[in-house]
Design an enzyme around this catalytic site. Structure first.
Site, PDB file in Angstrom:
ATOM      1  N   LYS A  66       0.848  -1.204   0.000  1.00 12.15           N
ATOM      2  CA  LYS A  66       0.000   0.000   0.000  1.00 12.15           C
ATOM      3  C   LYS A  66       0.877   1.245   0.000  1.00 12.15           C
ATOM      4  CE  LYS A  66      -0.699   1.891   3.654  1.00 12.15           C
ATOM      5  NZ  LYS A  66      -0.065   3.049   4.389  1.00 12.15           N
ATOM      6  N   PRO A  75       9.238  -5.059   4.343  1.00 15.51           N
ATOM      7  CA  PRO A  75       9.720  -4.785   5.703  1.00 15.51           C
ATOM      8  C   PRO A  75       8.561  -4.574   6.665  1.00 15.51           C
ATOM      9  CG  PRO A  75      10.808  -3.368   4.090  1.00 15.51           C
ATOM     10  CD  PRO A  75       9.691  -4.047   3.377  1.00 15.51           C
ATOM     11  N   ALA A  77       6.661  -2.749   9.877  1.00 15.44           N
ATOM     12  CA  ALA A  77       6.563  -1.379  10.412  1.00 15.44           C
ATOM     13  C   ALA A  77       7.209  -0.382   9.463  1.00 15.44           C
ATOM     14  CB  ALA A  77       7.207  -1.293  11.798  1.00 15.44           C
ATOM     15  N   GLY A 120       5.321   1.492   6.835  1.00 18.88           N
ATOM     16  CA  GLY A 120       4.455   2.467   6.166  1.00 18.88           C
ATOM     17  C   GLY A 120       3.900   1.998   4.849  1.00 18.88           C
ATOM     18  N   LEU A 121       4.044   0.691   4.556  1.00 21.74           N
ATOM     19  CA  LEU A 121       3.537   0.128   3.297  1.00 21.74           C
ATOM     20  C   LEU A 121       2.294  -0.729   3.516  1.00 21.74           C
ATOM     21  CD1 LEU A 121       6.947  -0.843   1.650  1.00 21.74           C
ATOM     22  CD2 LEU A 121       5.548   1.194   1.198  1.00 21.74           C
ATOM     23  N   GLY A 122       1.748  -0.650   4.722  1.00 21.25           N
ATOM     24  CA  GLY A 122       0.524  -1.395   5.003  1.00 21.25           C
ATOM     25  C   GLY A 122       0.707  -2.886   5.022  1.00 21.25           C
ATOM     26  N   GLY A 123       1.930  -3.370   5.265  1.00 21.73           N
ATOM     27  CA  GLY A 123       2.208  -4.795   5.175  1.00 21.73           C
ATOM     28  C   GLY A 123       1.293  -5.644   6.025  1.00 21.73           C
ATOM     29  N   SER A 140      -1.565  -4.785   7.446  1.00 21.02           N
ATOM     30  CA  SER A 140      -2.947  -4.582   7.017  1.00 21.02           C
ATOM     31  C   SER A 140      -3.231  -5.309   5.709  1.00 21.02           C
ATOM     32  CB  SER A 140      -3.231  -3.087   6.849  1.00 21.02           C
ATOM     33  OG  SER A 140      -3.122  -2.407   8.081  1.00 21.02           O
ATOM     34  N   ALA A 141      -2.280  -5.240   4.772  1.00 23.19           N
ATOM     35  CA  ALA A 141      -2.447  -5.923   3.492  1.00 23.19           C
ATOM     36  C   ALA A 141      -2.480  -7.429   3.687  1.00 23.19           C
ATOM     37  CB  ALA A 141      -1.320  -5.538   2.539  1.00 23.19           C
ATOM     38  N   ASP A 144      -6.368   0.778   8.101  1.00 18.19           N
ATOM     39  CA  ASP A 144      -5.997   0.580   6.699  1.00 18.19           C
ATOM     40  C   ASP A 144      -6.554  -0.711   6.103  1.00 18.19           C
ATOM     41  OD1 ASP A 144      -4.580   2.932   6.643  1.00 18.19           O
ATOM     42  OD2 ASP A 144      -2.599   2.010   6.673  1.00 18.19           O
TER      43      ASP A 144
END
Length: 269
Positions: free
Chosen positions: A10, A95, A97, A99-102, A104-105, A135
């Site tokens: 994300k 990675p 934590a 900020g790429l929504g890992g 949540s995705a 998210d």
């Protein structure tokens, strides 16, 4: 039968923080977009719910007591009244934590995947998603959308000028706490996010920079790369993204990325 589902990275193309809410969260205006690449989740039928991990960032999640994938699976199982379990495998390419929504995705991918595996109404997944994180509803859609409220009030937008855009994601390999970044936000409302997201901003960049100065180094490096049309931090950091005008320019940028940083070249969906 083994099912598989992508968990696309994300990206917040713009993120305006409009104010703190009485419940301690924040009102946001953001434009969510998703990459072609990211993590991947697979599953097959089982008597119990279990999760096994692989990929370059699996170690960071091992031993986690409240993994979002497991929470998503258990919450969906309860909501739909399903007795069947699932043996889940997460290929963790992004990675943690970052900020790429890992997370949540990954949770959203679990909801989509188990909806298929258990052959249940997708409405159950939509009902469960908001309780898993702000998210997660956007990641459940995994399509370009404007988010308001805490990011959970979604409106799909025309992605004709976004889809297929070459994008480079870069992370300094320094985990960054979302809570710490929001706590450092200066509280100033700098105005709404208009229709032109390119003229927007990420209001959390200064707070994130104070926690992880390497973010500024990455952004400066990105803006110096030939073919870059826009470079910003994504979400609460520490990952940053650069949009390129051509695939060739993206390939050159990815090749030039310093080895000390994680990076992924992809395209927006």
């Amino acid at each position: 039968m083994r099912y598989s589902e992508p968990a696309p990275a994300k990206v917040n193309l713009a993120l305006h923080v409009r104010g703190r809410r009485a419940d301690g969260r924040h009102n946001l205006e953001t434009l969510f977009a998703f990459c072609v690449d990211g993590d991947r989740l697979s599953a097959e039928a089982s008597d119990e719910i279990s999760l096994d991990l692989g990929g370059p960032f699996a170690t960071a999640l091992r031993g986690e007591q409240d993994n979002l994938v497991l929470r998503a699976a258990r919450d969906l199982q309860r909501a739909a009244g399903v007795e069947q379990g699932a043996a889940l495998h997460l290929q963790k390419n992004l990675p943690v934590a970052s900020g790429l929504g890992g997370g949540s995705a990954d949770a959203a991918a679990a909801l989509r995947l188990l909806t298929r595996l258990w052959k249940i109404d997708p409405d159950h997944a939509a009902a469960v998603a908001p309780d898993l994180g702000a998210d997660v509803p956007a990641c459940l859609l995994s399509m370009t959308a404007r988010g308001e409220g805490v990011g959970d009030q979604l409106r799909p937008v025309d992605a004709a000028d976004i889809s297929g855009t070459p994008i480079l994601l870069v992370n300094p390999l320094e985990p960054l706490s979302t809570a710490k970044v929001f706590a450092r936000w200066d509280g100033e409302d700098r105005g709404p996010l208009g229709e032109d997201w390119r003229s927007g901003r990420n209001d959390l960049e200064p707070a994130a920079l104070a926690e992880v100065p390497a973010i500024g180094v990455i952004l400066d490096w990105m803006r110096d790369q030939p073919g870059v049309t826009l470079a910003r931090m994504s979400g609460s950091g520490a990952s940053c993204f650069a949009l390129f005008d051509t695939e060739t320019a993206l390939e050159r940028g990815a090749s030039a990325c310093p080895d000390k940083w994680w990076h992924m070249a992809s395209f927006l969906r």
